[in-house]
Design a protein around this motif. Structure first.
Motif, PDB file in Angstrom:
ATOM      1  N   LEU A   2     -11.553   7.474   3.732  1.00 14.71           N
ATOM      2  CA  LEU A   2     -11.524   6.063   3.352  1.00 14.71           C
ATOM      3  C   LEU A   2     -11.216   5.834   1.874  1.00 14.71           C
ATOM      4  CD1 LEU A   2     -14.552   4.746   5.405  1.00 14.71           C
ATOM      5  CD2 LEU A   2     -12.153   4.156   5.754  1.00 14.71           C
ATOM      6  N   GLU A   3     -11.022   6.917   1.129  1.00 14.35           N
ATOM      7  CA  GLU A   3     -10.754   6.775  -0.303  1.00 14.35           C
ATOM      8  C   GLU A   3      -9.415   6.108  -0.586  1.00 14.35           C
ATOM      9  OE1 GLU A   3     -11.150  10.316  -2.624  1.00 14.35           O
ATOM     10  OE2 GLU A   3     -13.209  10.615  -1.990  1.00 14.35           O
ATOM     11  N   SER A   4      -8.402   6.467   0.195  1.00 15.88           N
ATOM     12  CA  SER A   4      -7.062   5.950  -0.079  1.00 15.88           C
ATOM     13  C   SER A   4      -6.345   5.644   1.225  1.00 15.88           C
ATOM     14  CB  SER A   4      -6.239   6.968  -0.870  1.00 15.88           C
ATOM     15  OG  SER A   4      -5.975   8.108  -0.070  1.00 15.88           O
ATOM     16  N   TYR A   5      -5.287   4.852   1.108  1.00 14.30           N
ATOM     17  CA  TYR A   5      -4.497   4.541   2.290  1.00 14.30           C
ATOM     18  C   TYR A   5      -3.882   5.815   2.866  1.00 14.30           C
ATOM     19  CZ  TYR A   5      -1.148   2.690   5.520  1.00 14.30           C
ATOM     20  OH  TYR A   5      -0.443   2.458   6.662  1.00 14.30           O
ATOM     21  N   GLY A   6      -3.414   6.700   2.020  1.00 19.83           N
ATOM     22  CA  GLY A   6      -2.836   7.958   2.481  1.00 19.83           C
ATOM     23  C   GLY A   6      -3.834   8.791   3.264  1.00 19.83           C
ATOM     24  N   GLY A   7      -5.083   8.806   2.831  1.00 19.13           N
ATOM     25  CA  GLY A   7      -6.120   9.543   3.534  1.00 19.13           C
ATOM     26  C   GLY A   7      -6.404   8.956   4.899  1.00 19.13           C
ATOM     27  N   PHE A  55       0.835  -1.204   0.000  1.00 16.52           N
ATOM     28  CA  PHE A  55       0.000   0.000   0.000  1.00 16.52           C
ATOM     29  C   PHE A  55       0.867   1.250   0.000  1.00 16.52           C
ATOM     30  CE2 PHE A  55      -4.037  -1.783   2.299  1.00 16.52           C
ATOM     31  CZ  PHE A  55      -4.266  -2.623   1.225  1.00 16.52           C
ATOM     32  N   ASP A  56       0.478   2.215  -0.839  1.00 18.73           N
ATOM     33  CA  ASP A  56       1.109   3.536  -0.795  1.00 18.73           C
ATOM     34  C   ASP A  56       0.000   4.563  -0.592  1.00 18.73           C
ATOM     35  OD1 ASP A  56      -0.084   4.066  -3.292  1.00 18.73           O
ATOM     36  OD2 ASP A  56       1.749   3.642  -4.400  1.00 18.73           O
ATOM     37  N   ASN A  57       0.358   5.833  -0.593  1.00 17.56           N
ATOM     38  CA  ASN A  57      -0.631   6.876  -0.316  1.00 17.56           C
ATOM     39  C   ASN A  57      -1.806   6.850  -1.276  1.00 17.56           C
ATOM     40  OD1 ASN A  57       0.592   7.907   1.953  1.00 17.56           O
ATOM     41  ND2 ASN A  57       1.722   9.480   0.855  1.00 17.56           N
ATOM     42  N   ASP A  58      -1.592   6.403  -2.500  1.00 18.00           N
ATOM     43  CA  ASP A  58      -2.640   6.430  -3.519  1.00 18.00           C
ATOM     44  C   ASP A  58      -3.437   5.131  -3.619  1.00 18.00           C
ATOM     45  OD1 ASP A  58      -1.939   9.054  -4.267  1.00 18.00           O
ATOM     46  OD2 ASP A  58      -0.337   8.287  -5.555  1.00 18.00           O
ATOM     47  N   THR A  59      -3.095   4.138  -2.823  1.00 15.27           N
ATOM     48  CA  THR A  59      -3.814   2.867  -2.882  1.00 15.27           C
ATOM     49  C   THR A  59      -5.269   3.089  -2.472  1.00 15.27           C
ATOM     50  OG1 THR A  59      -1.816   1.608  -2.366  1.00 15.27           O
ATOM     51  CG2 THR A  59      -3.928   0.505  -1.980  1.00 15.27           C
ATOM     52  N   GLY A  60      -6.182   2.723  -3.346  1.00 15.07           N
ATOM     53  CA  GLY A  60      -7.603   2.880  -3.072  1.00 15.07           C
ATOM     54  C   GLY A  60      -8.085   1.906  -2.011  1.00 15.07           C
ATOM     55  N   LEU A  61      -8.964   2.368  -1.145  1.00 14.00           N
ATOM     56  CA  LEU A  61      -9.520   1.513  -0.100  1.00 14.00           C
ATOM     57  C   LEU A  61     -11.007   1.279  -0.342  1.00 14.00           C
ATOM     58  CD1 LEU A  61      -7.728   2.903   3.112  1.00 14.00           C
ATOM     59  CD2 LEU A  61      -7.106   0.929   1.714  1.00 14.00           C
ATOM     60  N   PHE A  62     -11.866   2.102   0.245  1.00 13.84           N
ATOM     61  CA  PHE A  62     -13.308   1.887   0.122  1.00 13.84           C
ATOM     62  C   PHE A  62     -13.717   2.042  -1.339  1.00 13.84           C
ATOM     63  CE2 PHE A  62     -17.847   2.837   0.740  1.00 13.84           C
ATOM     64  CZ  PHE A  62     -18.180   1.807   1.597  1.00 13.84           C
ATOM     65  N   GLY A  63     -14.378   1.025  -1.864  1.00 18.62           N
ATOM     66  CA  GLY A  63     -14.759   1.027  -3.276  1.00 18.62           C
ATOM     67  C   GLY A  63     -13.718   0.378  -4.165  1.00 18.62           C
ATOM     68  N   HIS A  64     -12.543   0.104  -3.605  1.00 14.30           N
ATOM     69  CA  HIS A  64     -11.471  -0.539  -4.372  1.00 14.30           C
ATOM     70  C   HIS A  64     -11.119  -1.913  -3.808  1.00 14.30           C
ATOM     71  CE1 HIS A  64     -10.582   3.142  -6.651  1.00 14.30           C
ATOM     72  NE2 HIS A  64     -10.892   3.762  -5.535  1.00 14.30           N
ATOM     73  N   LEU A  65     -11.236  -2.059  -2.510  1.00 13.94           N
ATOM     74  CA  LEU A  65     -10.995  -3.345  -1.864  1.00 13.94           C
ATOM     75  C   LEU A  65     -12.343  -3.985  -1.551  1.00 13.94           C
ATOM     76  CD1 LEU A  65      -8.272  -2.444   0.815  1.00 13.94           C
ATOM     77  CD2 LEU A  65      -7.921  -3.669  -1.340  1.00 13.94           C
ATOM     78  N   PRO A  66     -12.650  -5.114  -2.172  1.00 12.90           N
ATOM     79  CA  PRO A  66     -13.947  -5.745  -1.903  1.00 12.90           C
ATOM     80  C   PRO A  66     -14.129  -6.112  -0.431  1.00 12.90           C
ATOM     81  CG  PRO A  66     -12.641  -7.067  -3.455  1.00 12.90           C
ATOM     82  CD  PRO A  66     -11.857  -5.851  -3.137  1.00 12.90           C
ATOM     83  N   GLU A  67     -13.025  -6.346   0.276  1.00 15.35           N
ATOM     84  CA  GLU A  67     -13.112  -6.700   1.690  1.00 15.35           C
ATOM     85  C   GLU A  67     -13.575  -5.526   2.556  1.00 15.35           C
ATOM     86  OE1 GLU A  67      -9.790  -9.028  -0.298  1.00 15.35           O
ATOM     87  OE2 GLU A  67     -10.352  -6.917  -0.201  1.00 15.35           O
ATOM     88  N   LEU A  68     -13.348  -4.303   2.076  1.00 18.22           N
ATOM     89  CA  LEU A  68     -13.720  -3.118   2.866  1.00 18.22           C
ATOM     90  C   LEU A  68     -15.088  -2.630   2.421  1.00 18.22           C
ATOM     91  CD1 LEU A  68     -12.940  -1.144   5.082  1.00 18.22           C
ATOM     92  CD2 LEU A  68     -11.806   0.260   3.361  1.00 18.22           C
TER      93      LEU A  68
END
Length: 100
Positions: free
Chosen positions: A83-88, A40-53
């Motif tokens: 929750l948009e990105s890991y950096g956020g 994961f880096d600052n731009d890695t998408g989380l909510f809406g990008h990871l089905p687990e989240l």
């Protein structure tokens, strides 16, 4: 600086410690592979990008963040951007720890 303040313990976890704790939380709560979380880096998408989240996992994520980072997350603290990105999410966690 006095001799007393020169030897004062740190006031809280370092940025690196918060980062590693947050990665551990994501790994444990979402059941992600360690290698994936390490990537994961600052731009890695989380909510809406990871089905687990999904919306159900968010509550567990926040609970673990509160427990492991010794913070309180109020309803008004939560917004979509954090929750948009890991950096956020990391920036949010750091701000909460510093403000705690």
């Amino acid at each position: 600086m006095t001799a007393e303040t020169a030897h004062a313990p740190p006031t809280g976890p370092s940025r690196s410690e918060i980062d590693q704790t947050l990665r551990g939380i994501l790994r444990d709560v979402l059941g992600l592979d360690q290698a994936q979380v390490d990537g994961f880096d600052n731009d890695t998408g989380l909510f809406g990008h990871l089905p687990e989240l999904d919306s159900m996992a968010v509550a567990g994520l926040f609970t673990e963040m509160e427990d492991r980072l010794d913070i309180v997350i109020d309803d008004e603290d939560v917004d979509g951007e954090m929750l948009e990105s890991y950096g956020g999410l990391l920036a949010f966690a750091e701000a909460k720890v510093v403000g705690a």
